[in-house]
Design a protein around this motif. Structure first.
Motif, PDB file in Angstrom:
ATOM      1  N   GLU A  95       1.011  -1.144   0.039  1.00  0.00           N
ATOM      2  CA  GLU A  95      -0.067   0.056  -0.049  1.00  0.00           C
ATOM      3  C   GLU A  95       0.929   1.333   0.112  1.00  0.00           C
ATOM      4  O   GLU A  95       0.438   2.231  -0.371  1.00  0.00           O
ATOM      5  CB  GLU A  95      -0.915   0.017   1.261  1.00  0.00           C
ATOM      6  N   SER A  96       2.101   1.093   0.412  1.00  0.00           N
ATOM      7  CA  SER A  96       3.054   2.379   0.166  1.00  0.00           C
ATOM      8  C   SER A  96       3.617   2.462  -0.973  1.00  0.00           C
ATOM      9  O   SER A  96       4.302   3.380  -1.120  1.00  0.00           O
ATOM     10  CB  SER A  96       4.011   2.243   1.539  1.00  0.00           C
ATOM     11  N   LEU A 110      -5.317  14.026  -3.121  1.00  0.00           N
ATOM     12  CA  LEU A 110      -6.734  13.830  -3.821  1.00  0.00           C
ATOM     13  C   LEU A 110      -7.409  12.756  -2.878  1.00  0.00           C
ATOM     14  O   LEU A 110      -8.572  13.021  -2.715  1.00  0.00           O
ATOM     15  CB  LEU A 110      -6.303  12.977  -5.076  1.00  0.00           C
ATOM     16  N   ALA A 111      -6.708  11.807  -2.197  1.00  0.00           N
ATOM     17  CA  ALA A 111      -7.382  10.757  -1.535  1.00  0.00           C
ATOM     18  C   ALA A 111      -7.970  11.811  -0.289  1.00  0.00           C
ATOM     19  O   ALA A 111      -9.224  11.181   0.279  1.00  0.00           O
ATOM     20  CB  ALA A 111      -6.622   9.525  -0.934  1.00  0.00           C
ATOM     21  N   ALA A 112      -7.252  12.674   0.452  1.00  0.00           N
ATOM     22  CA  ALA A 112      -7.848  13.161   1.502  1.00  0.00           C
ATOM     23  C   ALA A 112      -9.092  13.962   1.113  1.00  0.00           C
ATOM     24  O   ALA A 112     -10.000  14.142   1.801  1.00  0.00           O
ATOM     25  CB  ALA A 112      -6.743  14.114   2.104  1.00  0.00           C
ATOM     26  N   HIS A 113      -9.022  14.699   0.089  1.00  0.00           N
ATOM     27  CA  HIS A 113      -9.947  15.697  -0.770  1.00  0.00           C
ATOM     28  C   HIS A 113     -11.315  14.684  -0.809  1.00  0.00           C
ATOM     29  O   HIS A 113     -12.413  15.119  -0.580  1.00  0.00           O
ATOM     30  CB  HIS A 113      -9.538  16.231  -1.751  1.00  0.00           C
ATOM     31  N   LEU A 114     -11.206  13.562  -1.434  1.00  0.00           N
ATOM     32  CA  LEU A 114     -12.233  12.573  -1.603  1.00  0.00           C
ATOM     33  C   LEU A 114     -13.010  12.600  -0.413  1.00  0.00           C
ATOM     34  O   LEU A 114     -14.100  12.250  -0.311  1.00  0.00           O
ATOM     35  CB  LEU A 114     -11.883  11.440  -2.441  1.00  0.00           C
ATOM     36  N   ARG A 115     -12.175  11.917   0.728  1.00  0.00           N
ATOM     37  CA  ARG A 115     -12.478  11.725   2.048  1.00  0.00           C
ATOM     38  C   ARG A 115     -13.442  12.857   2.487  1.00  0.00           C
ATOM     39  O   ARG A 115     -14.530  12.527   2.937  1.00  0.00           O
ATOM     40  CB  ARG A 115     -11.459  11.034   2.959  1.00  0.00           C
ATOM     41  N   ARG A 169     -11.074   2.999  -3.532  1.00  0.00           N
ATOM     42  CA  ARG A 169      -9.637   2.639  -3.120  1.00  0.00           C
ATOM     43  C   ARG A 169      -8.903   4.034  -2.366  1.00  0.00           C
ATOM     44  O   ARG A 169      -8.342   3.911  -1.418  1.00  0.00           O
ATOM     45  CB  ARG A 169      -8.884   2.072  -4.186  1.00  0.00           C
ATOM     46  N   LEU A 170      -9.282   5.078  -3.093  1.00  0.00           N
ATOM     47  CA  LEU A 170      -8.542   5.981  -2.621  1.00  0.00           C
ATOM     48  C   LEU A 170      -9.357   6.558  -1.472  1.00  0.00           C
ATOM     49  O   LEU A 170      -8.604   7.103  -0.318  1.00  0.00           O
ATOM     50  CB  LEU A 170      -8.799   7.312  -3.405  1.00  0.00           C
ATOM     51  N   LEU A 171     -10.386   6.414  -1.308  1.00  0.00           N
ATOM     52  CA  LEU A 171     -11.204   6.578   0.104  1.00  0.00           C
ATOM     53  C   LEU A 171     -10.658   5.999   1.084  1.00  0.00           C
ATOM     54  O   LEU A 171     -10.481   6.193   2.327  1.00  0.00           O
ATOM     55  CB  LEU A 171     -12.599   6.483  -0.320  1.00  0.00           C
ATOM     56  N   ILE A 172     -10.550   4.598   0.949  1.00  0.00           N
ATOM     57  CA  ILE A 172      -9.999   3.799   2.116  1.00  0.00           C
ATOM     58  C   ILE A 172      -8.474   4.132   2.381  1.00  0.00           C
ATOM     59  O   ILE A 172      -8.098   4.074   3.613  1.00  0.00           O
ATOM     60  CB  ILE A 172     -10.128   2.197   1.324  1.00  0.00           C
ATOM     61  N   GLU A 173      -7.549   4.380   1.312  1.00  0.00           N
ATOM     62  CA  GLU A 173      -6.422   4.770   1.582  1.00  0.00           C
ATOM     63  C   GLU A 173      -6.213   5.947   2.516  1.00  0.00           C
ATOM     64  O   GLU A 173      -5.355   6.212   3.093  1.00  0.00           O
ATOM     65  CB  GLU A 173      -5.586   5.091   0.110  1.00  0.00           C
ATOM     66  N   ALA A 174      -7.237   6.954   2.384  1.00  0.00           N
ATOM     67  CA  ALA A 174      -7.115   8.169   3.210  1.00  0.00           C
ATOM     68  C   ALA A 174      -7.919   7.735   4.580  1.00  0.00           C
ATOM     69  O   ALA A 174      -8.037   8.784   5.493  1.00  0.00           O
ATOM     70  CB  ALA A 174      -8.089   9.258   2.343  1.00  0.00           C
TER      71      ALA A 174
END
Length: 188
Positions: free
Chosen positions: A25-26, A74-79, A105-110
């Protein structure tokens, strides 16, 4: 006589599914994890699967490596859009130029958690009710300041009946009814 299985190396024992998942994931690829751990490709995939890892495509890995800070932003913005503004995964995908799966996936990463459809429906209904209460209170203040119901209806582009309903919901003390039509001239 059957041969004995090869003894596991010390590095193979130390590699847990969670540590593989964190490395993946990193940004590490499966091939890189195979080379670093000394395990087979299939074993690494199985351990990633056991850890609940969401796999990415090669183009997603390339994209992630090109600018990891931008991906995190982007992930933080989507969250934020998802949790504070009640957007759906489809709306997030459109905003990010991703598929629904990619947006998830981005949402979960954030660090976000995915809502059920019912939770989204409830959240949106509560937001609509709050907007309606806000509008009703605004109409009440304007009505109590002297504005007439037909005037409010025209300004808000609502029917007179809707304005009355909203004023009643806001607990407005209504003025006596008047004839809001043009003045009539008495004939002798």
């Amino acid at each position: 006589m059957t041969p004995h299985p090869p003894a596991a190396s010390d590095t193979g024992k130390a590699v847990t599914p969670q540590s593989l998942r964190m490395q993946y994931e990193s940004g590490a690829t499966v091939e890189e994890l195979v080379a670093a751990s000394g395990m087979s490709y299939g074993t690494v995939l199985k351990r990633l699967h056991d850890a609940g890892t969401v796999m990415r495509t090669p183009w997603q890995t390339r994209r992630m490596r090109q600018n990891p800070q931008a991906r995190r932003r982007l992930a933080a913005h989507l969250r934020t859009l998802y949790e504070q503004h009640g957007k759906t995964l489809a709306e997030l995908a459109a905003a990010a130029g991703e598929t629904r799966r990619g947006a998830r996936r981005l949402l979960i990463e954030a660090g976000g958690t995915v809502r059920t459809t019912q939770q989204t429906v409830r959240m949106r209904a509560a937001a609509r009710a709050a907007e309606q209460r806000k509008l009703a209170l605004s109409l009440r203040a304007r009505y109590e300041a002297g504005a007439g119901v037909p005037e409010l209806a025209k300004e808000c582009n609502y029917s007179v009946a809707t304005i009355y309903r909203l004023l009643h919901q806001a607990g407005t003390c209504m003025r006596p009814q008047h004839n809001h039509g043009p003045a009539r001239v008495k004939r002798p």
